[in-house]
Design a protein around this motif. Sequence first.
Motif, PDB file in Angstrom:
ATOM      1  N   THR A   1     -12.847 -27.346   6.575  1.00  0.00           N
ATOM      2  CA  THR A   1     -13.707 -26.541   7.447  1.00  0.00           C
ATOM      3  C   THR A   1     -13.397 -25.049   7.400  1.00  0.00           C
ATOM      4  N   ASP A   2     -12.469 -24.617   6.554  1.00  0.00           N
ATOM      5  CA  ASP A   2     -12.006 -23.237   6.639  1.00  0.00           C
ATOM      6  C   ASP A   2     -12.153 -22.515   5.304  1.00  0.00           C
ATOM      7  N   HIS A   3     -12.642 -21.285   5.359  1.00  0.00           N
ATOM      8  CA  HIS A   3     -12.663 -20.384   4.207  1.00  0.00           C
ATOM      9  C   HIS A   3     -11.495 -19.406   4.352  1.00  0.00           C
TER      10      HIS A   3
ATOM     11  N   VAL B   1     -19.891 -19.903  18.886  1.00  0.00           N
ATOM     12  CA  VAL B   1     -19.317 -20.658  19.992  1.00  0.00           C
ATOM     13  C   VAL B   1     -20.059 -21.974  20.082  1.00  0.00           C
ATOM     14  N   LEU B   2     -19.347 -23.077  19.852  1.00  0.00           N
ATOM     15  CA  LEU B   2     -19.968 -24.397  19.864  1.00  0.00           C
ATOM     16  C   LEU B   2     -19.942 -24.969  21.275  1.00  0.00           C
TER      17      LEU B   2
ATOM     18  N   ASN C   1     -20.964 -29.144   6.524  1.00  0.00           N
ATOM     19  CA  ASN C   1     -20.350 -29.677   5.310  1.00  0.00           C
ATOM     20  C   ASN C   1     -21.330 -30.562   4.542  1.00  0.00           C
ATOM     21  N   ALA C   2     -22.115 -31.387   5.280  1.00  0.00           N
ATOM     22  CA  ALA C   2     -23.107 -32.233   4.632  1.00  0.00           C
ATOM     23  C   ALA C   2     -24.189 -31.388   3.967  1.00  0.00           C
ATOM     24  N   HIS C   3     -24.624 -30.329   4.638  1.00  0.00           N
ATOM     25  CA  HIS C   3     -25.638 -29.440   4.071  1.00  0.00           C
ATOM     26  C   HIS C   3     -25.095 -28.720   2.837  1.00  0.00           C
TER      27      HIS C   3
ATOM     28  N   ASP D   1     -22.586 -27.604  13.930  1.00  0.00           N
ATOM     29  CA  ASP D   1     -21.467 -28.534  13.852  1.00  0.00           C
ATOM     30  C   ASP D   1     -20.848 -28.519  12.454  1.00  0.00           C
ATOM     31  N   PRO D   2     -19.522 -28.440  12.318  1.00  0.00           N
ATOM     32  CA  PRO D   2     -18.886 -28.410  10.994  1.00  0.00           C
ATOM     33  C   PRO D   2     -19.229 -29.608  10.121  1.00  0.00           C
TER      34      PRO D   2
END
Length: 424
Positions: free
Chosen positions: A161-163, A376-377, A45-47, A40-41
Motif C-alpha cells: 500500500t505504500d510508495h 482521510v478515509l 490495488n485492484a484497480h 479504499d487501498p
Amino acid sequence: MEKSLFTDQKIVNKILVHLSVEALARFRCVCKSWCSLIDDPIFMNAHRMNMEIVSRKLRLFQVVYQLYPNEGLRSWCYAGSPSEELIHPGFPITNTKPCTYDLVGYCNGLICYLTNFLHGKKEINLWNPSMRKCRTLPDSTFSPDRQRHSPNFGFGFDGTTDHKLVKITYIDDRLKNEKKQWSEVEVYSLKQDSWKKIGDRFPSQYYYARGDTVFFNGCIHWLTQREFGKIRPRRLPILSFNVAKEVFQEFWLPNPHEREANCISPLHGSLSVCAKSSSSVDNCLDIEVWLMKEYAVEETWTKLYVTRLDEELSGPIIPLRVLDGGAEAIVYINKNVFLYDPKNEEFEDFGIWANGIGVPYVTSYMESLVWVEPVVLEPSTTQTEPEVKIANMEIEAAAKQENTTSNKETYEVGGKQDNNCHIL
C-alpha cells in the motif's frame, strides 16, 4: 433509488474497478459509500492491477520533456507508435520563478520529479497526470556540508500500500578524522509522509548511481558511473534497491568493453539494456539491445539486435528506452525523438522538437487512482471489503496468467527465434 443502486454491491464493485480514473474521480461524489470504496487501498490495488493489464495490452508509453526554462513539463502519451498519439496531460504547476526540472522516476502512474530553482532551492514533487494532481513532498532533514556528487533519487512501490522515495547522498569527509567517503541512504514513505535514515547501505565507494531510474519487479534500478580517479571495478553494475526490504543488490552488465550503457528497460518479464559503441572498422555508431533472459541471473545476458547509425550525424545520439513487446528502441537524435523498429529496420519520427533542457524522459504509462494528496478515509457502513477482495483476487489471477504468457515470449526476427547478434 438508493436501494436499487446498491442491490448487488458485488456487481457494482466489479463495474467500478474497470472504469477509468476520470470516471472514478467523478463517482467519488455520488455518495459516501462510493467515495469510501474508491479511496479504499484494497480497491485501489485492484484497480491498479487491472490498469497494468490494460496498459500492457495496449503498449502505452509516455514521453516527458521540458522545452524551455520556466515552462513546465510537456507530457505526451502514445500507444504502440508515434502515429497513435493519445493524450497530452497538462503540467500541474507553472512557476513564476526561473527553474528547471529533473525526472526522478515513474511508478504506478505517478511521476516523481525535482524542481530546481536558480537560487539553489530544490523541491521534490509527485505528479499524477491522469488525475491532474501534484504534491510537494517534505524536505529530508539530512544535508551534509561536503558531498562528492549531487544526491540520487529513486521512486517505487512496496507491493502492498505504500510508495517510497529513496535518496542516496554521497559524502566526502576527507577533511575530518572520520571515514573518508561514505553514503547516507534515506527513505520517504508516502503513506507515513515522513523520511527515515537507513544508514550507509550503498554497496560501493567506487561508483555512484546515474541516469534515469526504472522500477521493475519490486525494485528501483539505476545504471552506475565510476568514481573520478578510481580504476576499479573493471565492470560496472546495474544497481537495484528493493523497496519493500530496503536493501541494495548489484547486477553486472554484459561485456562492457568500449560500450556505453544508456538506458535500462523492462522487457519480456526481465531487464534489458540499450548501449551504444563506436565501430573500429568504419565511421558508424552501433546501438545494441541486450536482454537478461532470467532476472538477476547475469549469465543470461543475450544480445537481441544491433543497428548502425552514421556517427557524423550532427547532435547527440542517445537511446532512451526499449519498449516491451517488439523490443523497439526510442532514440534521441539531434534533438528529435525516433522509434526504431528492428523488424522493419525503420525509424519513425515522433514529431517532437525537444531542443530545450536535457533529453526527454520515456516511461510506460497507465492511469492511476493513487491520490498524491492526503486522503482521510471514513469507516464504511456497508460490507464492501469482501466483494472488493473477490474482485481483487480475480484480477490478480488474470494478471498472473498474463505475466506467465509474457515471460514465455521471445524476441523474433522474421518470425523465427533468433538469439544471435544481427547487424541491421
